[in-house]
Write a protein that holds these residues in place. Structure first.
Motif, short mmCIF file in Angstrom:
data_model
loop_
_atom_site.label_atom_id
_atom_site.label_comp_id
_atom_site.label_asym_id
_atom_site.label_seq_id
_atom_site.Cartn_x
_atom_site.Cartn_y
_atom_site.Cartn_z
N ASP A 13 0.81 -1.22 0.00
CA ASP A 13 0.00 0.00 0.00
C ASP A 13 0.85 1.27 0.00
O ASP A 13 0.32 2.35 -0.25
CB ASP A 13 -0.94 0.03 1.22
N ALA A 14 2.14 1.16 0.27
CA ALA A 14 2.99 2.34 0.34
C ALA A 14 4.15 2.34 -0.64
O ALA A 14 4.64 3.40 -1.03
CB ALA A 14 3.55 2.49 1.77
N LYS A 15 4.61 1.14 -1.07
CA LYS A 15 5.84 1.07 -1.86
C LYS A 15 5.79 -0.02 -2.91
O LYS A 15 5.00 -0.97 -2.80
CB LYS A 15 7.05 0.83 -0.96
N HIS A 45 15.39 -2.54 -3.90
CA HIS A 45 15.12 -1.17 -4.35
C HIS A 45 13.69 -0.83 -3.99
O HIS A 45 12.79 -1.64 -4.23
CB HIS A 45 15.34 -1.05 -5.86
N LYS A 46 13.49 0.36 -3.43
CA LYS A 46 12.16 0.76 -2.98
C LYS A 46 11.73 2.01 -3.74
O LYS A 46 12.51 2.94 -3.91
CB LYS A 46 12.18 1.08 -1.49
N ILE A 47 10.48 2.00 -4.18
CA ILE A 47 9.88 3.17 -4.83
C ILE A 47 8.63 3.52 -4.04
O ILE A 47 7.71 2.70 -3.93
CB ILE A 47 9.48 2.87 -6.29
N GLU A 48 8.62 4.68 -3.46
CA GLU A 48 7.43 5.15 -2.73
C GLU A 48 6.31 5.39 -3.73
O GLU A 48 6.53 6.03 -4.77
CB GLU A 48 7.73 6.45 -1.98
N LEU A 49 5.13 4.88 -3.46
CA LEU A 49 3.99 5.11 -4.35
C LEU A 49 3.70 6.60 -4.48
O LEU A 49 3.32 7.07 -5.56
CB LEU A 49 2.74 4.38 -3.85
N SER A 50 3.93 7.35 -3.42
CA SER A 50 3.68 8.80 -3.46
C SER A 50 4.69 9.52 -4.35
O SER A 50 4.46 10.66 -4.74
CB SER A 50 3.72 9.37 -2.04
N ASP A 51 5.83 8.88 -4.67
CA ASP A 51 6.84 9.48 -5.54
C ASP A 51 6.61 9.20 -7.02
O ASP A 51 7.30 9.75 -7.87
CB ASP A 51 8.25 8.98 -5.18
N SER A 57 -2.22 -2.91 -13.36
CA SER A 57 -3.55 -2.81 -12.75
C SER A 57 -3.44 -2.56 -11.25
O SER A 57 -4.14 -1.71 -10.69
CB SER A 57 -4.35 -4.08 -13.04
N ALA A 58 -2.56 -3.30 -10.59
CA ALA A 58 -2.37 -3.12 -9.14
C ALA A 58 -1.87 -1.72 -8.82
O ALA A 58 -2.36 -1.07 -7.89
CB ALA A 58 -1.41 -4.17 -8.60
N LEU A 59 -0.90 -1.24 -9.61
CA LEU A 59 -0.35 0.10 -9.37
C LEU A 59 -1.36 1.19 -9.71
O LEU A 59 -1.43 2.21 -9.01
CB LEU A 59 0.93 0.31 -10.19
N SER A 60 -2.13 1.00 -10.77
CA SER A 60 -3.07 2.04 -11.20
C SER A 60 -4.15 2.30 -10.14
O SER A 60 -4.73 3.39 -10.11
CB SER A 60 -3.71 1.68 -12.54
N LYS A 61 -4.38 1.34 -9.26
CA LYS A 61 -5.36 1.52 -8.19
C LYS A 61 -4.76 2.26 -7.00
O LYS A 61 -5.48 2.71 -6.12
CB LYS A 61 -5.89 0.17 -7.73
N LEU A 88 -1.32 8.16 -14.69
CA LEU A 88 -1.66 7.25 -15.77
C LEU A 88 -2.00 7.98 -17.06
O LEU A 88 -2.03 7.40 -18.12
CB LEU A 88 -2.86 6.38 -15.36
N LYS A 89 -2.25 9.28 -16.94
CA LYS A 89 -2.71 10.06 -18.09
C LYS A 89 -1.53 10.47 -18.97
O LYS A 89 -0.53 11.00 -18.49
CB LYS A 89 -3.44 11.30 -17.60
N VAL A 90 -1.68 10.23 -20.26
CA VAL A 90 -0.68 10.66 -21.24
C VAL A 90 -1.29 11.83 -22.00
O VAL A 90 -2.40 11.73 -22.53
CB VAL A 90 -0.33 9.51 -22.21
N GLU A 91 -0.55 12.94 -22.01
CA GLU A 91 -1.04 14.11 -22.73
C GLU A 91 -1.15 13.81 -24.22
O GLU A 91 -0.33 13.09 -24.78
CB GLU A 91 -0.07 15.30 -22.53
N SER A 92 -2.14 14.38 -24.87
CA SER A 92 -2.29 14.20 -26.32
C SER A 92 -1.19 14.99 -27.02
O SER A 92 -0.66 15.98 -26.49
CB SER A 92 -3.66 14.69 -26.78
N LEU A 93 -0.86 14.57 -28.23
CA LEU A 93 0.15 15.28 -29.01
C LEU A 93 -0.29 16.71 -29.30
O LEU A 93 0.54 17.62 -29.29
CB LEU A 93 0.45 14.53 -30.31
N ASP A 94 -1.57 16.90 -29.51
CA ASP A 94 -2.08 18.25 -29.75
C ASP A 94 -1.83 19.14 -28.54
O ASP A 94 -1.40 20.29 -28.67
CB ASP A 94 -3.58 18.23 -30.07
N ARG A 95 -2.08 18.61 -27.35
CA ARG A 95 -1.88 19.38 -26.11
C ARG A 95 -0.39 19.67 -25.88
O ARG A 95 -0.03 20.78 -25.54
CB ARG A 95 -2.46 18.60 -24.93
#
Length: 157
Positions: free
Chosen positions: A17-19, A34-40, A87-91, A98-105
């Motif tokens: 839930d945190a890393k 190696h640890k990656i904080e979800l908040s990072d 899927s687990a991380l996206s929750k 998760l959002k990828v900017e459009s090329l137009d933007r």
């Protein structure tokens, strides 16, 4: 596997839930875990790896980019395994990760000078499935000319 520019490190990946934890089979990188904080986590990308499946796109890669710009690039034995982790991380991360900017933007932000040339090129490369961690898909940065008047091109300018 964790993918580094000149090395692949086999190991296990765990999500709490945190890393996110990556535990290599062998400690070649000098760290046991190696640890990656979800908040990072700033961005999360599904990727293909080493141009696998260039005729039929088979994506087995996942790239995590942290708020300080560090990239963690992983590849899995199957797309299904990669999708399960995604899927687990996206929750657990904010939707903006998760959002990828459009090329137009992206182009609009660049044209209105809200992002630099470098940021624009990085965004274009990320949208094109390129990563600094996979040398077969390393980002492309073209030469930028500033002198359009001279008869010859001065590459030192």
């Amino acid at each position: 596997r964790r993918i580094l520019p000149l090395n692949h490190v086999y190991g296990y990946i765990f999500v709490t839930d945190a890393k996110v934890y990556f535990e290599p089979f062998h400690s070649l990188l000098g760290k046991a875990v190696h640890k990656i904080e979800l908040s990072d986590i700033a961005q999360l990308f599904k990727r293909r790896f080493e141009l696998e499946g260039s005729a039929v796109v088979i994506q087995t890669g996942l790239e995590i980019i942290t708020s300080n710009g560090k990239s963690y690039y992983f590849t899995f034995e199957s797309t299904n395994n990669r999708n399960r982790l995604y899927s687990a991380l996206s929750k657990k991360v904010p939707e903006k990760c998760l959002k990828v900017e459009s090329l137009d933007r992206i182009t609009y932000l660049w044209q209105t000078k809200q992002i630099s040339n470098y940021e624009y090129l990085v965004q274009l490369n990320q949208t094109s499935n390129r990563s600094f961690s996979d040398l077969s898909q390393y980002p492309v940065f073209p030469w930028v000319l500033t002198d359009y008047e001279s008869e010859t091109i001065d590459l030192n300018n």
